[in-house]
Design a protein around this motif. Sequence first.
Motif, mmCIF file in Angstrom:
data_model
loop_
_atom_site.group_PDB
_atom_site.id
_atom_site.type_symbol
_atom_site.label_atom_id
_atom_site.label_comp_id
_atom_site.label_asym_id
_atom_site.label_seq_id
_atom_site.Cartn_x
_atom_site.Cartn_y
_atom_site.Cartn_z
ATOM 1 N N ILE A 133 0.844 -1.203 0.000
ATOM 2 C CA ILE A 133 0.000 0.000 0.000
ATOM 3 C C ILE A 133 0.875 1.245 0.000
ATOM 4 C CG2 ILE A 133 -1.628 1.350 1.380
ATOM 5 C CD1 ILE A 133 -2.839 -1.333 2.291
ATOM 6 N N ILE A 134 1.943 1.207 0.807
ATOM 7 C CA ILE A 134 2.840 2.356 0.887
ATOM 8 C C ILE A 134 3.770 2.413 -0.330
ATOM 9 C CG2 ILE A 134 4.644 3.487 2.236
ATOM 10 C CD1 ILE A 134 1.819 3.504 3.470
ATOM 11 N N ALA A 135 4.420 1.289 -0.633
ATOM 12 C CA ALA A 135 5.432 1.291 -1.697
ATOM 13 C C ALA A 135 4.837 1.515 -3.075
ATOM 14 C CB ALA A 135 6.203 -0.030 -1.674
ATOM 15 N N ARG A 136 3.776 0.798 -3.391
ATOM 16 C CA ARG A 136 3.184 0.893 -4.714
ATOM 17 C C ARG A 136 2.020 1.889 -4.746
ATOM 18 N NH1 ARG A 136 7.654 -1.578 -5.094
ATOM 19 N NH2 ARG A 136 6.945 -3.044 -3.506
ATOM 20 N N GLY A 137 1.032 1.681 -3.851
ATOM 21 C CA GLY A 137 -0.152 2.526 -3.875
ATOM 22 C C GLY A 137 0.140 3.990 -3.616
ATOM 23 N N PHE A 138 1.107 4.261 -2.742
ATOM 24 C CA PHE A 138 1.418 5.655 -2.399
ATOM 25 C C PHE A 138 2.709 6.141 -3.057
ATOM 26 C CE2 PHE A 138 3.313 8.629 0.891
ATOM 27 C CZ PHE A 138 2.674 9.742 0.382
ATOM 28 N N GLY A 164 5.912 5.287 -16.352
ATOM 29 C CA GLY A 164 5.964 4.801 -14.967
ATOM 30 C C GLY A 164 7.217 4.048 -14.583
ATOM 31 N N LEU A 165 8.163 3.850 -15.515
ATOM 32 C CA LEU A 165 9.333 3.020 -15.225
ATOM 33 C C LEU A 165 10.263 3.667 -14.204
ATOM 34 C CD1 LEU A 165 10.163 1.679 -18.800
ATOM 35 C CD2 LEU A 165 8.836 0.590 -16.973
ATOM 36 N N TRP A 166 10.481 4.991 -14.329
ATOM 37 C CA TRP A 166 11.322 5.677 -13.352
ATOM 38 C C TRP A 166 10.691 5.631 -11.965
ATOM 39 C CZ3 TRP A 166 16.198 6.590 -13.760
ATOM 40 C CH2 TRP A 166 16.781 6.850 -14.993
ATOM 41 N N SER A 167 9.389 5.732 -11.910
ATOM 42 C CA SER A 167 8.680 5.692 -10.631
ATOM 43 C C SER A 167 8.822 4.327 -9.969
ATOM 44 C CB SER A 167 7.194 6.019 -10.843
ATOM 45 O OG SER A 167 7.047 7.265 -11.475
ATOM 46 N N VAL A 168 8.758 3.278 -10.780
ATOM 47 C CA VAL A 168 8.959 1.920 -10.267
ATOM 48 C C VAL A 168 10.348 1.799 -9.657
ATOM 49 C CG1 VAL A 168 9.244 -0.493 -10.930
ATOM 50 C CG2 VAL A 168 7.315 0.821 -11.824
ATOM 51 N N LEU A 169 11.360 2.275 -10.375
ATOM 52 C CA LEU A 169 12.741 2.174 -9.902
ATOM 53 C C LEU A 169 12.961 2.994 -8.633
ATOM 54 C CD1 LEU A 169 15.605 1.146 -10.358
ATOM 55 C CD2 LEU A 169 16.015 3.138 -11.825
ATOM 56 N N LEU A 170 12.430 4.219 -8.595
ATOM 57 C CA LEU A 170 12.618 5.075 -7.418
ATOM 58 C C LEU A 170 11.966 4.479 -6.182
ATOM 59 C CD1 LEU A 170 12.076 8.633 -8.951
ATOM 60 C CD2 LEU A 170 14.167 7.754 -7.910
ATOM 61 N N ILE A 222 15.385 -4.429 -4.213
ATOM 62 C CA ILE A 222 15.194 -3.487 -5.331
ATOM 63 C C ILE A 222 14.720 -4.240 -6.571
ATOM 64 C CG2 ILE A 222 16.352 -1.903 -6.913
ATOM 65 C CD1 ILE A 222 18.175 -1.099 -4.592
ATOM 66 N N ALA A 223 15.356 -5.375 -6.841
ATOM 67 C CA ALA A 223 14.994 -6.161 -8.025
ATOM 68 C C ALA A 223 13.555 -6.662 -7.938
ATOM 69 C CB ALA A 223 15.962 -7.337 -8.181
ATOM 70 N N THR A 224 13.218 -7.264 -6.780
ATOM 71 C CA THR A 224 11.843 -7.757 -6.628
ATOM 72 C C THR A 224 10.854 -6.600 -6.572
ATOM 73 O OG1 THR A 224 12.184 -7.848 -4.218
ATOM 74 C CG2 THR A 224 12.531 -9.871 -5.459
ATOM 75 N N GLY A 225 11.297 -5.457 -5.997
ATOM 76 C CA GLY A 225 10.427 -4.284 -5.961
ATOM 77 C C GLY A 225 10.071 -3.797 -7.353
ATOM 78 N N CYS A 226 11.042 -3.877 -8.275
ATOM 79 C CA CYS A 226 10.768 -3.487 -9.666
ATOM 80 C C CYS A 226 9.745 -4.425 -10.292
ATOM 81 C CB CYS A 226 12.061 -3.494 -10.477
ATOM 82 S SG CYS A 226 13.208 -2.153 -10.059
ATOM 83 N N VAL A 227 9.876 -5.711 -9.966
ATOM 84 C CA VAL A 227 8.886 -6.685 -10.458
ATOM 85 C C VAL A 227 7.514 -6.353 -9.887
ATOM 86 C CG1 VAL A 227 8.190 -9.108 -10.463
ATOM 87 C CG2 VAL A 227 10.598 -8.502 -10.746
ATOM 88 N N PHE A 228 7.463 -6.094 -8.575
ATOM 89 C CA PHE A 228 6.187 -5.741 -7.933
ATOM 90 C C PHE A 228 5.589 -4.487 -8.568
ATOM 91 C CE2 PHE A 228 7.997 -7.605 -3.723
ATOM 92 C CZ PHE A 228 7.865 -8.896 -4.246
ATOM 93 N N GLY A 229 6.467 -3.505 -8.834
ATOM 94 C CA GLY A 229 5.989 -2.248 -9.418
ATOM 95 C C GLY A 229 5.393 -2.437 -10.798
ATOM 96 N N LEU A 230 6.041 -3.284 -11.604
ATOM 97 C CA LEU A 230 5.528 -3.545 -12.957
ATOM 98 C C LEU A 230 4.206 -4.291 -12.903
ATOM 99 C CD1 LEU A 230 8.866 -4.554 -14.710
ATOM 100 C CD2 LEU A 230 7.592 -2.415 -14.977
ATOM 101 N N ILE A 231 4.086 -5.204 -11.932
ATOM 102 C CA ILE A 231 2.810 -5.922 -11.760
ATOM 103 C C ILE A 231 1.711 -4.942 -11.363
ATOM 104 C CG2 ILE A 231 1.591 -7.653 -10.387
ATOM 105 C CD1 ILE A 231 4.277 -9.130 -10.117
ATOM 106 N N TYR A 232 2.036 -4.046 -10.432
ATOM 107 C CA TYR A 232 1.043 -3.071 -9.970
ATOM 108 C C TYR A 232 0.592 -2.147 -11.106
ATOM 109 C CZ TYR A 232 -1.130 0.695 -7.327
ATOM 110 O OH TYR A 232 -2.015 1.630 -6.852
ATOM 111 N N MET A 233 1.509 -1.769 -11.972
ATOM 112 C CA MET A 233 1.177 -0.879 -13.085
ATOM 113 C C MET A 233 0.118 -1.476 -14.005
ATOM 114 S SD MET A 233 4.848 0.718 -14.237
ATOM 115 C CE MET A 233 4.152 1.153 -15.840
#
Length: 373
Positions: free
Chosen positions: A291-296, A310-316, A337-348
């Motif tokens: 909720i915090i990392a992706r949603g916010f 949204g790619l830069w936002s995922v990385l940041l 960081i690596a898994t977070g990028c995966v999570f971010g792309l899934i969320y997008m």
Amino acid sequence: MIDMSPLSRADLKEIVPNLTSFMPEKLIDAVGAVSHELTVAPGQTLITEGETSNTLYLIREGTFGIYRSTPNGEGEMRVAEIGPGQPFGEMALLDGEPRAASVRAETAGLLLEIAPEALRAQPEGEVKFQELKGALATFVTRRMRTTTQEHVEALERELALKSEQEQFGRFFIYSLTMMSIGTLVNNALARKEVDVDIYTQIFAWQYLAILLVPSFLVIRHMGISIQSLGLTTKGLKRSLSEGAVISGALYALTWMIAAGLRYFDMLPGRALPFDLLGTLSYFLHSALQEIIARGFLQSSFQRFLGDANGLWSVLLASTLFGMFHLHFGIAAVVMTIATGCVFGLIYMRHQNVAGVTLVHYVMGVAAFNTGLI
């Protein structure tokens, strides 16, 4: 140069269609009969502010600037620009007051000059003159309504921009606060200023609670809705189904990586036994993190940076959250960081935290149970 030839009804309709739409056919003929073409040179002044006259002008070609005296009376300022199809000089004709502004040709132009006295000299001229005033009044009213709407829209944009700037300020301070908290906690653990076991659920919840407090305060002050945080039924089914497939694949990959690292005695953490209560607690823990990392965080970075793809936002967002795992070691930071990028792309894909929470939970359980973290 003035061309004294009268204009036909068709010509007048073509030149000022917006004005003639408010005029009866006989009036258009009468106005055309008293209209004269006037050729003007760049810089030529047609109307001077303060003078007494009521000649009406219709622009056929060219661009004209409208100027008003400055408050101190020592100069003038350009307040508007008008072009083909627009009249000017209509206000003095309507109210009989002195000219409220000066009008000057910005380019070479062609005007229709209409003297009210010539119109009033025609048969039933007074009636025609009043009809012309009525048409001009309607035209001015429509123009004022359009102008007012434009001003309202500009004000709304200005207020929205101000609100956006205020929200960005809060988000910027929040980001600095989060980085400072992460730095302080990691330094305290590195210097062994606190004696805690970082692999326990108690520490994980304490650390998360420290991060959640400023997060939810800022979310509340920014007026972010629950739906905007990814807590929505929209795309829920697809998010969960894709999350389940990805979770299975990454779970298997995690065990394979752990087996390889174990073979070379390079596991960064220690393998933890399966704990049902602990894993259920970790599921809630994962949901709050997402909720915090992706949603916010990720959504806010994308919004404030104008990050279209949204790619830069995922990385940041992933990098910032990765730094909160520094106490687990560099390998854990890189993996986060690596898994977070995966999570971010899934969320997008769905803007829904359900599927990405499932992936996060399964990955986390696998990482702890295998000793990757």
